[in-house]
Structure formats: structure tokens, C-alpha cells
Design an enzyme around this catalytic site. Structure first.
Site, mmCIF file in Angstrom:
data_model
loop_
_atom_site.group_PDB
_atom_site.id
_atom_site.type_symbol
_atom_site.label_atom_id
_atom_site.label_comp_id
_atom_site.label_asym_id
_atom_site.label_seq_id
_atom_site.Cartn_x
_atom_site.Cartn_y
_atom_site.Cartn_z
ATOM 1 N N ILE A 531 0.860 -1.185 0.000
ATOM 2 C CA ILE A 531 0.000 0.000 0.000
ATOM 3 C C ILE A 531 0.895 1.233 0.000
ATOM 4 C CG2 ILE A 531 -0.262 0.033 2.519
ATOM 5 C CD1 ILE A 531 -3.009 0.877 -0.029
ATOM 6 N N TRP A 532 2.172 1.045 -0.319
ATOM 7 C CA TRP A 532 3.161 2.127 -0.471
ATOM 8 C C TRP A 532 3.450 2.863 0.836
ATOM 9 C CZ3 TRP A 532 -1.376 2.808 -3.680
ATOM 10 C CH2 TRP A 532 -1.305 2.143 -4.904
ATOM 11 N N HIS A 533 3.297 2.180 1.954
ATOM 12 C CA HIS A 533 3.528 2.839 3.238
ATOM 13 C C HIS A 533 4.851 2.394 3.857
ATOM 14 C CE1 HIS A 533 -1.114 3.501 3.766
ATOM 15 N NE2 HIS A 533 -0.595 4.153 2.744
ATOM 16 N N TYR A 534 5.858 2.222 3.013
ATOM 17 C CA TYR A 534 7.154 1.797 3.537
ATOM 18 C C TYR A 534 7.807 2.929 4.331
ATOM 19 C CZ TYR A 534 7.658 3.353 -1.326
ATOM 20 O OH TYR A 534 7.518 4.018 -2.515
ATOM 21 N N HIS A 535 8.597 2.533 5.315
ATOM 22 C CA HIS A 535 9.216 3.497 6.216
ATOM 23 C C HIS A 535 10.440 2.859 6.855
ATOM 24 C CE1 HIS A 535 6.088 1.142 8.282
ATOM 25 N NE2 HIS A 535 6.881 1.168 9.347
#
Length: 598
Positions: A531-535
Site C-alpha cells: 500500500i506504499w507505506h514503507y518506512h
């Protein structure tokens, strides 16, 4: 990265499969418009080849020919940061991509899926594949992720604000600064209404109405798409900057940060970047000891930039002949991505395209969202839209090494025979917040334009698997709710049938198992997408201090999601934009004092 992950035959499949969107009737080529319109009237936005080594006389507030701040990355955090710092100091922003204003694939909600599926070198979205086999994207355009994402706007929880140690008063001043400029109330489609009613029906309550706040239950959040379906990105926040002190260069690809290593501690003195014509330039900081290079290149780009600049594990840097500025084994470590799994929902009636508007926030740390309508046109039936495609019969059940051009052609032929209902639907999304599973980022080579190697280790921790299973069970109940079946005009389907549809629709490079619809644990592992929420990658206390200054060196700071211990809220963009404004104000206050109009 694809060359490291896939055999030659699989690479051929991947390129062929993901270039299929070129046949879409509404595919619009990247265009910057004519010279008078390409920067949308932002006179301080220029192409990198126009660079002059020193700020103009009107923008220089220092005793040297350098800049007070050089920001590497004009993204979701970089744009509000630059606008804020330019109130008092000269700022240079270096963005490797172009502008979003004249790119219709970026600007319009209806084209959201096309940018993600565009793998050309000029795409606003740069595809990368994690070593886990999950397809992903990183922004390559001014405005960063806000220019290519699903647009949902929702604040972080008060717990997150407290955890990262931010000043709540300044936070509550910084969010509205973003919201009044680019955030809107969604039109709220019938699909989203059915999702809302179904969430409440299955117990995700109370209903908190329309709110930016993070509250347990079901709510409707904000969006950066206006009522006409036009996207408003972080790039528009630059409009509040001081044009006499702000310079934004697009197509400026920073190669590395330059350090002076003659003292007891290395200090950043500037950056080397390449323009759109391939010419190399050197941008320098002024001689003031408080001037800084600030890296805002995102959770993938920032640790990559530190490594390329000589900050990272000594043995890894030496293997690539990168001069070691600082030996730090934590750079690139602790990478995480919120894993997402979906349930495909067919419908007998056409649906209006809709991205994230409604969210169910549970006490388990599982979030339920929904999108629809991105696969229903006749042209769409013959093309592929990446992870948002509402398509069944895809190649996901074929092991990667067996995926051939012939298999692709057979898939395309069979696709034409699939009932149209399969393309009219959408997805219920279940994602795990704050995953306990983490990985790492490493360099593959010294070319900044190539993707690094990224591993997220999805579901390697059993607690993440447990939460995913609970999320899939909840999402299934949502789909089977009478509110959804009344809307879709489809009979209530069994869990296994719904999951079978989803397994066939899912797009990743993970081989599927025959029992994955019977074992929810296996289903989670086999059908995981992003969901493109990499951190992570530059964690506080390991790579940066609590003010996000890089440990062990001077005049270098990080401001983006790479410092986060978890992804804030249900979607991070609101908090990342707020962070840019917040850190800009904090830097000004620390440098000038709180009584200097800041």
C-alpha cells in the site's frame, strides 16, 4: 533490481506485461507543455540545466555564494519544508523528476492506475520489486508520493505524535496549514457508502463522520482530489514560499552529498547533481555553520543517498569502492512496509471510479478501506493496471519461472471471455498497521538512478500473520454484508469463492499454493501486496538524533518517513506533509528564536 530477482525469461514477461497499459485509449504521454506553461506559473521552478552556482543577489541572505539550505528531494515532505524555510533563508530544492502540473496521468483521478503501470524511464512512478517478490513504486516527480498516491488524507494518532516526541501545539498548527491549501472533502460515491454501512453492520463502530482525526471506528477522511477529480499535490504548497529566496530545480538528480573531512567530524558542504542534459553541477552551502543539506528523498531514496555518499556499513561501502565518510551499520536497517491483502468484489452494475474515502480503524491495528472502478472499460479489459486491477484470470497462479510470452498471450485471449462483471468491481483492502516484520535496504551499485535492493520480510513475524487473518475475516464479512450485496446485485458468496477470485486477481511474483483459499495464513503470505507505506532505514537513535540530524556528521539532516518507527495513521501522506511544515518551523525557531515572527 529486476535483473537481480528474475531470470531473463521472467524479465521479458515483466516488461511485456507491464507495458500493456500503453494500449489504453486514455493513456496520455508525459508532457511538460510549452515553455510558458510547464512550471504552472511558479517562476522559481526551473529545469536543472539552468543552474547557476550561487543564489541570486535578492535570494542570498549569507556572506558567501552558497545556499542556506539544500533540500535533496522535492517530495511530500521536501516541498512544505522548502516553502517554510524560504520565509527567512535561501533554499535550493533538487528534484530528480519533472513537474506534476501538466501531466494528465498525474493530475486526474481517472488516470491514477496508468501512472502506476507506466514503467518507462520518464514515468512519474519508478517501479521497484522487493526481494520478497512484491511489486512497488516510488515517486519520481515534484510533489513526491502525493503526486502518484490514492489521495487519502488523514492525520496520525495522538499516540504516534507522542511516540515520536513532537510538540503537539506545533503539530496542530502545521496540519491546518496543509489542509487549507490542498485538501478536500470527498464526493463520497455509492460504493464508498456501501462500504461505510457494511463496516458499521459488522461492528466497526462508532461512525465518526467526516474527520481528519484518527479515531477507532468507521470514518470518512479527506482527499487531495477535488470535486472535479483533479489532484492537488505537495508541489502546490511551494506557492506559500518566498520566491526571492526559493529555487526549485527539476530533472536534477543528486549523485551524492559532498563532505569536508579535514576536521574532527565530517561536515556536509554541498551536493553533486546531474541535469536533464547529463551535465554535472556542484551546489554548495554557505559558510554559516547552521546551514544544512536536508535529505527528503523518501524511505527508499534517503538511505540510498546516505549510502552513496559514504554513510553506512563500512564493509558494504568498500565492496562498491565508495569512500567511507562514516561507518554506521544501521543505515538501511529496519525497513518496513504495511502489508496489504485484498478481496475482489464483482458487481453487476457499473461503478464510478473511487479511491480511498472510507476507512474502518480497528483495535487490532488492522485497517479496512476500499477502491473501485479501475477496470471496467472495454479497453481496460484487454490491458493490465498493476495492483489496482479488478481482473481475474491473471498469471499469479503460474510459478514465476513458467511465465512465458506464450503464457501471456494465452492469458490475454482468455481474458476476453471473462464476464464483464469481473471488471466492474473493486477491492476491499485489509492492511496491517505497524508491522513487527522488518527488513533492510542495500545498494546494488553506485548508480543513483537504479533501485537499491529492498527486503521487507512480509509476515515473517507471527503476530503480523495473526492480524492479517483477522483482517481478512473482517473484510469478508464486509463484502457479505447485505449493504454490499444490495449494491453489487450479486448473491452472497462463500468465503472460499471470494478468496479464489482474489487469488486469481492478485499481482505479485510470489508462487501461489493450492491450499491458500483454505488456509488464511497461507492466503495472507501468498497474496500480499503493498500500500506504499514503507518506512524506516534512518531510525532515530541509530542514524539520526531526535531532531533528525545525522549522527556523527555536521550540517546534514533527514526529514521524511525514513525516520519513522511506524507509518502514521491509516495513510501517511498527511503526516509527512505536516512534518515538512513542522520541521521547517522548528528549524527556524531553533535558529532565529521563537520571537522572530516564527
Amino acid at each position: 533490481m529486476a535483473s537481480l530477482l528474475l531470470s531473463a525469461s521472467v524479465r521479458s514477461f515483466f516488461l511485456f506485461f507491464f507495458l500493456l497499459p500503453l494500449c489504453l485509449f486514455n493513456f496520455l504521454p508525459l508532457s511538460q507543455g510549452n515553455d510558458k506553461e510547464w512550471n504552472h506559473g511558479y517562476e522559481f521552478i526551473r529545469k536543472a540545466s539552468s543552474f547557476s552556482s550561487s543564489p541570486s543577489e535578492s535570494s542570498s541572505s549569507s556572506s558567501s555564494n552558497g545556499y542556506d539550505y539544500i533540500i535533496v528531494g522535492g517530495g511530500t515532505a521536501g516541498c512544505p519544508l522548502a516553502a517554510t524555510l524560504s520565509e527567512k533563508f535561501s533554499v535550493l530544492v533538487l528534484e530528480r523528476g519533472g513537474v506534476p502540473f501538466t501531466n494528465p496521468n498525474v493530475s486526474f483521478l481517472e488516470n491514477f492506475h496508468i501512472t502506476l503501470a507506466d514503467t518507462s524511464p520518464t514515468s512519474a512512478s519508478q517501479c521497484f520489486i522487493s526481494t520478497d517478490g512484491v511489486l512497488n513504486s516510488r515517486a519520481r516527480i515534484l510533489g513526491g508520493g502525493s503526486s502518484i498516491n490514492a489521495g487519502f488524507y488523514t492525520r496520525a494518532s495522538s499516540r504516534f505524535i507522542e511516540k515520536v516526541g513532537w510538540d503537539s501545539k506545533l503539530v496542530n498548527e502545521s496540519y491546518p496549514w496543509v489542509e487549507k491549501q490542498i485538501v478536500h472533502r470527498p464526493t463520497f460515491s455509492a460504493w464508498q457508502r456501501a462500504a461505510r454501512d457494511s463496516l458499521l453492520d459488522v461492528g466497526v463502530s462508532p461512525f465518526n463522520g467526516f474527520t481528519y482525526d484518527h479515531k477507532y471506528g468507521t470514518k470518512v477522511g479527506g482527499t487531495i482530489f477535488d470535486r472535479f477529480g483533479r489532484r492537488h499535490t505537495a508541489a502546490e504548497l511551494l506557492a506559500t514560499g518566498n520566491p526571492d529566496k526559493l529555487t526549485v530545480l527539476v530533472y536534477a538528480t543528486v549523485q551524492k552529498i559532498v563532505f569536508d573531512t579535514r576536521g574532527t567530524r565530517p561536515k556536509a558542504v554541498g551536493v553533486i547533481f546531474k541535469d536533464e542534459k547529463g551535465q554535472q553541477h556542484h551546489a554548495i552551502l554557505n559558510n554559516d555553520g547552521q546551514s544544512e543539506v536536508i535529505v527528503s528523498s523518501g524511505a527508499i531514496g534517503t538511505p540510498q543517498m546516505l549510502l552513496l555518499s559514504g554513510i553506512g556499513p563500512k564493509e558494504d561501502l568498500q565492496k562498491l569502492n565508495i569512500p567511507v565518510v562514516l561507518d554506521n551499520h544501521f543505515v538501511g536497517k529496519g525497513m518496513a512496509d504495511n502489508p496489504m491483502n485484498t478481496i475482489f468484489v464483482p458487481t453487476k452494475r457499473p461503478v464510478k471510479q473511487s479511491l480511498i474515502e472510507t476507512v474502518g480503524i480497528t483495535n487490532l491495528g488492522v485497517y479496512i478501506e476500499t477502491s473501485c472502478g479501475f477496470g471496467q472499460s472495454n479497453d481496460s479489459i484487454h490491458c493490465h493496471h498493476g495492483i489496482v486491477s479488478a481482473e481475474i484470470g491473471q498469471l499469479s497462479t503460474i510459478p514465476p519461472k513458467q511465465r512465458s510470452i506464450e503464457a501471456v498471450q494465452a492469458y490475454l485471449k482468455s481474458k476476453k471471455d471473462i464476464p464483464v462483471e469481473a471488471f466492474r468491481g473493486g477491492f476491499i483492502l485489509s492492511k496491517v498497521a505497524n508491522p513487527w516484520s522488518t527488513g533492510e535496504l542495500k545498494l546494488v551499485n553506485t548508480n543513483v538512478e537504479d533501485n537499491p535492493s529492498v527486503t521487507f520480510n512480509y509476515f515473517s513475524h507471527p503476530y503480523d500473520v495473526h492480524r492479517c487473518v483477522e483482517g481478512i475475516r473482517l473484510a469478508t464479512k464486509v463484502v457479505q454484508s447485505q449493504h454490499f450485496t444490495n449494491f453489487t446485485m450479486c448473491d452472497r458468496q462463500t468465503t472460499e469463492k471470494l478468496l479464489n477470485l482474489t487469488v486469481k486477481a492478485n499481482v505479485n511474483l510470489i508462487p501461489k499454493h493450492v491450499n491458500d483459499t483454505q488456509s488464511l495464513e497461507q492466503f495472507c503470505r501468498d497474496t500480499v501486496i503493498t500500500i506504499w507505506h514503507y518506512h524506516g532505514g534512518c531510525h532515530v537513535g541509530k542514524v539520526v538524533n531526535p531532531d533528525y540530524k545525522v549522527l556523527g556528521v555536521d550540517r546534514l539532516r533527514v526529514v521524511d518517513g525514513s525516520v519513522f518507527p511506524e507509518s502514521p495513521g491509516t495513510n501517511p501522506q498527511a503526516t509527512v506533509m505536516m512534518m515538512g511544515r513542522y520541521m521547517g518551523l522548528k528549524i527556524l525557531q531553533d535558529r532565529l528564536g521563537k520571537f522572530d515572527g516564527i
